[in-house]
Scaffold this motif. Structure first.
Motif, PDB file in Angstrom:
ATOM      1  N   ALA A  21     132.692  84.315   7.152  1.00 33.76           N
ATOM      2  CA  ALA A  21     131.479  84.896   6.562  1.00 33.76           C
ATOM      3  C   ALA A  21     131.836  85.787   5.374  1.00 33.76           C
ATOM      4  O   ALA A  21     131.119  85.837   4.369  1.00 33.76           O
ATOM      5  N   THR A  22     132.966  86.495   5.482  1.00 32.28           N
ATOM      6  CA  THR A  22     133.424  87.375   4.398  1.00 32.28           C
ATOM      7  C   THR A  22     133.792  86.548   3.168  1.00 32.28           C
ATOM      8  O   THR A  22     133.426  86.881   2.040  1.00 32.28           O
ATOM      9  N   PHE A  23     134.510  85.446   3.403  1.00 33.74           N
ATOM     10  CA  PHE A  23     134.835  84.565   2.275  1.00 33.74           C
ATOM     11  C   PHE A  23     133.564  83.975   1.663  1.00 33.74           C
ATOM     12  O   PHE A  23     133.433  83.897   0.435  1.00 33.74           O
ATOM     13  N   ASP A  24     132.611  83.554   2.508  1.00 27.41           N
ATOM     14  CA  ASP A  24     131.373  82.945   1.996  1.00 27.41           C
ATOM     15  C   ASP A  24     130.609  83.923   1.093  1.00 27.41           C
ATOM     16  O   ASP A  24     129.970  83.512   0.120  1.00 27.41           O
ATOM     17  N   ARG A  25     130.689  85.191   1.434  1.00 27.55           N
ATOM     18  CA  ARG A  25     130.043  86.227   0.611  1.00 27.55           C
ATOM     19  C   ARG A  25     130.661  86.231  -0.796  1.00 27.55           C
ATOM     20  O   ARG A  25     129.953  86.361  -1.797  1.00 27.55           O
ATOM     21  N   TYR A  26     131.974  86.099  -0.867  1.00 29.18           N
ATOM     22  CA  TYR A  26     132.644  86.020  -2.162  1.00 29.18           C
ATOM     23  C   TYR A  26     132.357  84.686  -2.852  1.00 29.18           C
ATOM     24  O   TYR A  26     132.093  84.640  -4.061  1.00 29.18           O
ATOM     25  N   TRP A  27     132.385  83.588  -2.093  1.00 33.12           N
ATOM     26  CA  TRP A  27     132.181  82.255  -2.660  1.00 33.12           C
ATOM     27  C   TRP A  27     130.799  82.125  -3.321  1.00 33.12           C
ATOM     28  O   TRP A  27     130.618  81.362  -4.262  1.00 33.12           O
ATOM     29  N   ALA A  28     129.833  82.912  -2.872  1.00 32.10           N
ATOM     30  CA  ALA A  28     128.492  82.882  -3.479  1.00 32.10           C
ATOM     31  C   ALA A  28     128.568  83.156  -4.985  1.00 32.10           C
ATOM     32  O   ALA A  28     127.802  82.583  -5.764  1.00 32.10           O
ATOM     33  N   THR A  29     129.504  84.008  -5.420  1.00 32.09           N
ATOM     34  CA  THR A  29     129.702  84.206  -6.863  1.00 32.09           C
ATOM     35  C   THR A  29     130.832  83.316  -7.395  1.00 32.09           C
ATOM     36  O   THR A  29     130.731  82.772  -8.497  1.00 32.09           O
ATOM     37  N   ALA A  30     131.886  83.132  -6.601  1.00 31.66           N
ATOM     38  CA  ALA A  30     133.056  82.380  -7.066  1.00 31.66           C
ATOM     39  C   ALA A  30     132.727  80.915  -7.354  1.00 31.66           C
ATOM     40  O   ALA A  30     133.330  80.300  -8.245  1.00 31.66           O
ATOM     41  N   GLN A  31     131.772  80.339  -6.613  1.00 32.46           N
ATOM     42  CA  GLN A  31     131.455  78.921  -6.822  1.00 32.46           C
ATOM     43  C   GLN A  31     130.974  78.660  -8.251  1.00 32.46           C
ATOM     44  O   GLN A  31     131.252  77.604  -8.817  1.00 32.46           O
ATOM     45  N   HIS A  32     130.299  79.643  -8.856  1.00 30.13           N
ATOM     46  CA  HIS A  32     129.813  79.466 -10.231  1.00 30.13           C
ATOM     47  C   HIS A  32     130.979  79.486 -11.213  1.00 30.13           C
ATOM     48  O   HIS A  32     130.975  78.770 -12.217  1.00 30.13           O
ATOM     49  N   VAL A  33     131.972  80.304 -10.916  1.00 24.47           N
ATOM     50  CA  VAL A  33     133.176  80.367 -11.759  1.00 24.47           C
ATOM     51  C   VAL A  33     133.921  79.042 -11.693  1.00 24.47           C
ATOM     52  O   VAL A  33     134.336  78.476 -12.719  1.00 24.47           O
TER      53      VAL A  33
END
Length: 420
Positions: free
Chosen positions: A343-355
């Motif tokens: 869940a912690t990674f998914d929180r980051y991936w929410a912005t990282a996926q756009h990068v």
């Protein structure tokens, strides 16, 4: 008091360690080098941090060099006319400068990481100078509440399996070559604006030029990204820094003569001011399982490593640290189990996926609608500004960049507003 181990002393590892320390956690930081070894060593990266990432540092009061580092107020794009370098130096087909809403800054990681590491130790943090192996983590996982792996190279990364669905490339897409220099002149078109310059040479690669603060004061970074096997892919095996710079300038004279014109007096900042290499952009599974059954959580470029073509590495590391820090503090005294880690990674991936989406798009030959957008930015300042600010918030590219219809609708809207 919860005990947390952070392995790796880069942007993300140090930002998390210092952030947790300020919240009263018992933090141990492992680094394979001392602060002095980092400060006097070779440059580790290029970096240009935009407003959001810089704000994360300000929030933790870690912006120690903000008043000294150049304030980057613009981001320019130049495109060489395809094939124009066949008979002599290339000519420019496109050239514009977008204005940033909030300034960006580049601070040599040798300055920042060494300074932050010393601060962590001065504030009572436990700093262990030791290269960590999987066996070490197996032992530590039993004595710490949480182990974070923020060391993006070496055997530890192999604990995190590649995610093929999110990793379209299995090979490096660019050969990278970096030189930190003193003596670069201003761009004559905008002599009073500090700007990052993105020079695109179709079918050959890119040259990025960015002002920075290094160990010897203000400097500039010259950064070639060459398509593998192409004319820029010539730095492999070049060990002599002077030869590295000479090659850099030779290529500039041919492919980006407008940048070479202000580089005729440059010299390297120091003997460690060059870097060359390549790596495949990769997204990995965020949870690593140790031989003894313990779990560790991957951080920043351990789990999301993008090519530096969009200048997002240190920005992503800062955003990852901010997201993880919030998740750890919000967890209170509950266990840092696998579900929480994902869940912690998914929180980051929410912005990282756009990068990741944007970076992978920029590595491929641009489709016609993107060429139209980049060309239109030369005539329409709002388009140039929006493109520049996308480096701070890559999620905005969803609204006008990828889809030909959205791009066309946006250009019609801006053109209409300009006419009105």
């Amino acid at each position: 008091m919860r005990k947390i181990l952070v392995v790796g002393a880069g942007q993300s590892g140090l930002q998390i360690a210092l952030g947790l320390q300020s919240q009263g956690y018992e933090v141990t930081l492992m680094s394979n080098r001392t602060a002095d070894e980092i400060r006097t060593g070779r440059v580790m990266s290029t970096q240009c941090m935009f407003h959001t990432a810089l704000q994360h540092e300000r929030d933790l009061q870690l912006n120690f060099w903000e008043s000294q580092a150049p304030k980057i107020e613009g981001l320019g794009v130049s495109v060489a006319a395809p094939g124009s370098w066949a008979e002599g130096p290339a000519a420019r087909a496109i050239d514009w400068l977008g204005r940033l809403d909030g300034y960006a800054q580049s601070i040599d990681q040798r300055v920042k990481m060494a300074g932050w590491m010393e601060t962590f130790a001065q504030r009572g943090g436990q700093l262990v100078i030791h290269g960590a192996a999987v066996g070490d983590l197996d032992y530590f996982s039993r004595t710490y509440d949480l182990v974070l792996v923020a060391a993006g190279k070496g055997e530890l990364v192999q604990m995190f399996a590649r995610d093929p669905e999110r990793s379209p490339y299995s090979e490096p897409q660019r050969a990278l070559a970096v030189s930190y220099v003193h003596g670069l002149g201003p761009r004559p078109e905008h002599p009073d604006t500090e700007g990052v310059r993105c020079n695109l040479v179709p079918g050959v690669g890119e040259l990025f030029v960015m002002p920075c603060l290094t160990t010897s004061g203000r400097a500039d970074i010259l950064f070639w990204e060459g398509i593998p096997g192409g004319p820029l892919d010539v730095f492999n095996g070049v060990k002599d820094p002077a030869e590295h710079l000479s090659l850099t300038l030779e290529l500039m004279e041919r492919y980006v003569p407008w940048e070479y014109a202000r580089a005729t007096e440059v010299e390297l900042t120091d003997a460690g001011g060059t870097l060359a290499g390549r790596y495949a952009p990769t997204v990995r599974n965020p949870v690593g399982r140790l031989p003894g059954g313990g779990l560790v959580l991957g951080v920043a470029d351990v789990v999301v490593a993008n090519d530096p073509i969009t200048g997002q590495g240190s920005n992503s590391a800062s955003k990852c640290a901010a997201a993880y820090l919030s998740s750890i503090v919000e967890r209170g005294d509950k266990p840092f189990d696998e579900e929480w880690m994902r869940a912690t990674f998914d929180r980051y991936w929410a912005t990282a996926q756009h990068v990741t989406k944007w970076t992978n798009a920029m590595l491929a030959p641009p489709p016609e609608h993107i060429l139209n957008l980049i060309g239109a930015a030369g005539e329409l300042q709002p388009v140039a500004d929006r493109f520049a600010n996308g480096f701070n918030d890559p999620a905005d590219f969803e609204n006008f960049f990828y889809d030909p219809e959205k791009a066309q609708a946006y250009l019609v809207e801006v053109s209409g507003a300009g006419a009105a």
